[in-house]
Motif scaffolding. Sequence first.
Motif, short mmCIF file in Angstrom:
data_model
loop_
_atom_site.label_atom_id
_atom_site.label_comp_id
_atom_site.label_asym_id
_atom_site.label_seq_id
_atom_site.Cartn_x
_atom_site.Cartn_y
_atom_site.Cartn_z
N ARG A 1 36.94 0.06 40.94
CA ARG A 1 37.44 -1.08 41.73
C ARG A 1 36.29 -2.01 42.09
N HIS A 2 35.14 -1.44 42.44
CA HIS A 2 33.98 -2.27 42.77
C HIS A 2 33.50 -3.04 41.54
N LEU A 3 33.51 -2.39 40.39
CA LEU A 3 33.10 -3.09 39.17
C LEU A 3 34.03 -4.26 38.86
N VAL A 4 35.33 -4.07 39.04
CA VAL A 4 36.28 -5.16 38.81
C VAL A 4 35.96 -6.32 39.75
N SER A 5 35.67 -6.03 41.00
CA SER A 5 35.32 -7.08 41.96
C SER A 5 34.05 -7.81 41.54
N ILE A 6 33.07 -7.06 41.09
CA ILE A 6 31.81 -7.67 40.65
C ILE A 6 32.05 -8.57 39.44
N ILE B 1 38.30 13.06 33.10
CA ILE B 1 39.19 13.24 34.24
C ILE B 1 38.64 12.40 35.39
N ARG B 2 39.49 11.57 35.89
CA ARG B 2 39.05 10.64 36.94
C ARG B 2 39.09 11.35 38.29
N THR B 3 38.09 11.05 39.08
CA THR B 3 38.06 11.55 40.45
C THR B 3 38.22 10.36 41.38
N GLY B 4 38.44 10.64 42.61
CA GLY B 4 38.56 9.57 43.59
C GLY B 4 37.34 8.69 43.61
N ALA B 5 36.16 9.27 43.48
CA ALA B 5 34.92 8.50 43.51
C ALA B 5 34.85 7.56 42.31
N GLY B 6 35.30 8.00 41.16
CA GLY B 6 35.27 7.16 39.97
C GLY B 6 36.19 5.97 40.10
N GLU B 7 37.35 6.18 40.73
CA GLU B 7 38.30 5.08 40.91
C GLU B 7 37.74 4.04 41.85
N VAL B 8 37.06 4.46 42.90
CA VAL B 8 36.44 3.53 43.84
C VAL B 8 35.37 2.72 43.11
#
Length: 91
Positions: free
Chosen positions: A71-76, A61-68
């Motif tokens: 997104r950072h991993l995608v940027s990296i 189950i995804r939480t808001g913190a996991g989604e953030v």
Amino acid sequence: MERWVRVQNERDRQVLAWLRGQVGDAAIIAAAQSCAGPGIKPYLSAICRALHVTPPRYAAIRTGAGEVGERHLVSIYQILRGPRSAAHAGR
């Protein structure tokens, strides 16, 4: 049902709901009583082993913190791929 079994998170709630549908409350309570120590509720994994069942795997189950974090991993990954892609384009 949580009176008999240790439920610590949402995954445990999902497994317990699945288990109730598979074997019923009476079987879960009997297994919990056979696995439990004095004043200690057994984990759902112990109940499943006692009943010889394997629960299905559920998506985390995804939480808001996991989604953030994702997104950072995608940027990296984009930053890391950037120079490599440019180097290969010139060949």
